[in-house]
Every structure is written in C-alpha cells, then in structure tokens.
Design a protein around this motif. Structure first.
Motif, mmCIF file in Angstrom:
data_model
loop_
_atom_site.group_PDB
_atom_site.id
_atom_site.type_symbol
_atom_site.label_atom_id
_atom_site.label_comp_id
_atom_site.label_asym_id
_atom_site.label_seq_id
_atom_site.Cartn_x
_atom_site.Cartn_y
_atom_site.Cartn_z
ATOM 1 N N GLU A 1 0.689 -1.465 -0.096
ATOM 2 C CA GLU A 1 -0.076 -0.043 0.093
ATOM 3 C C GLU A 1 1.008 1.377 0.038
ATOM 4 O O GLU A 1 0.690 2.093 -0.544
ATOM 5 N N GLN A 2 2.010 1.357 0.897
ATOM 6 C CA GLN A 2 2.906 2.385 1.008
ATOM 7 C C GLN A 2 3.521 2.715 -0.495
ATOM 8 O O GLN A 2 3.750 3.826 -0.928
ATOM 9 N N VAL B 1 1.178 4.073 -3.025
ATOM 10 C CA VAL B 1 0.829 5.589 -2.620
ATOM 11 C C VAL B 1 2.225 6.561 -2.921
ATOM 12 O O VAL B 1 2.145 7.565 -3.661
ATOM 13 N N ARG C 1 -7.415 5.900 1.547
ATOM 14 C CA ARG C 1 -6.731 4.780 1.901
ATOM 15 C C ARG C 1 -7.510 3.964 3.196
ATOM 16 O O ARG C 1 -8.306 4.838 3.696
ATOM 17 N N ILE D 1 -6.651 9.898 -2.943
ATOM 18 C CA ILE D 1 -6.295 8.527 -2.662
ATOM 19 C C ILE D 1 -6.988 8.454 -1.138
ATOM 20 O O ILE D 1 -6.649 9.148 -0.148
ATOM 21 N N ASP E 1 -6.115 8.993 4.907
ATOM 22 C CA ASP E 1 -6.345 7.658 5.473
ATOM 23 C C ASP E 1 -7.617 7.587 6.460
ATOM 24 O O ASP E 1 -7.992 8.351 7.349
ATOM 25 N N VAL F 1 -3.696 12.526 -0.065
ATOM 26 C CA VAL F 1 -3.925 11.006 0.369
ATOM 27 C C VAL F 1 -4.644 11.337 1.795
ATOM 28 O O VAL F 1 -4.241 12.086 2.747
#
Length: 180
Positions: A50-51, A54, A110, A108, A72, A70
């Motif tokens: 995932e990282q 990104v 997450r 994004i 989360d 981004v």
C-alpha cells in the motif's frame, strides 16, 4: 547484488513490489488522459504494498503536475469520509465547473475497506450519485481486505456497485502467493 542495483540495492521482494507499484501508478496516471480517468479501486496485499503504491502514485502525479491528496480513513472512517464529502464543493464537481486545462487532484482514500460490511453502509452513499462523473478529482480507493472491497464494489445490492474499476494486479489478487 547486481540484479537489484536498479532498485537501489533493495532485496528482491521489495524491488518487485516497487516495480508493481510503479506499473500501477503509470497505468492509472495515464499521460494522455489523466483528466478522463474513471474512479478505481485497488486491493493491496500488505502495508508495504500500500505504501509503495501511494509513493508511486505521488511520484507519477508530480511528474504530470497533478496535485495529490492522501486521506487515511482508518482512524475514524465515518467522520473522515464525511469530511471528504463536505470538502468537495457540495458535489459541484461537474466538467463545466472545472477550468479548462486544470489538472484534477488525485484523491487517494486509504483504508476504504473499513466500510466493507453491513454495519458501514450509510457513509458510502454520498459517493454513489456524483463522484463517478467528477472531473475535479481522480478517485482511487485503496483497501487491504479483498472480500470487503468486493462487498462494497462488486455486489449489486451495495450502493457502490461497479462505480470504480478494479485495478488490482493479478499478482495481488486473492489466491496468489505474495512474497513481500
């Protein structure tokens, strides 16, 4: 060490992970049609994957002068999703509202798989009617749990049914071995 020199001397698994993430990013942030990109969803097999995605998305977006945001969702999913919804100009994101030549922001999200069960239906509804045709943002939904992501996007009984294409690479699909 020779075979890993192009990945900065990292181990083979990390090098492969970076290569897959870079491939995902380059296909999602297409140089000729970034403003026309449909929303997508991606299931990552690990935190590292995932990282890496990104990071690769941020790098690919920067190369095209595309701003990135981004978010989360995991710490407080409903509240963060509501904040995303509130920030989007009351959904006034149609093509006519976008300045000609303006690059959309890569958004994004997450941890989107936190919504993938019957107790989290409501917060996903605001996205259904408008975000598919949004031109101010490139939408990327990222999660780690494949079954929850299928629950959200793959069932005709769910509010997000088929609103985001699955860009999960074959190597990361359930049933495949992941050597990250």
């Amino acid at each position: 060490m020779g075979e890993h020199e192009d990945c900065g001397g990292t181990e083979a698994g990390t090098c492969a992970l970076v290569a897959i993430a870079t491939q995902i990013a380059s296909s999602f942030i297409h140089p000729l049609a970034s403003a026309l990109r449909l929303p997508a969803r991606l299931v990552c097999p690990s935190d590292e994957a995932e990282q890496a995605v990104v990071d690769a998305m941020i790098q690919a977006a920067a190369a095209r002068a595309i701003p990135v945001d981004v978010i989360d969702l995991r710490p407080s999913p409903a509240e963060r999703l509501d904040a995303v919804t509130a920030r989007l100009d009351g959904w006034g994101s149609r093509a006519a509202d976008v300045a000609p030549g303006a690059m959309p922001t890569l958004l994004i999200l997450r941890g989107f798989d936190v919504f993938g069960d019957d107790t989290h239906d409501t917060p996903t509804y605001p996205f259904r009617s408008e975000f598919q045709f949004d031109r101010k943002f490139l939408w990327l939904f990222i999660g780690r749990d494949a079954s929850r992501m299928r629950f959200l996007f793959g069932s005709y009984r769910r509010p997000l049914y088929q609103v985001a294409g699955d860009i999960t690479p074959e190597e990361w699909r359930p049933g495949k071995r992941h050597d990250q």
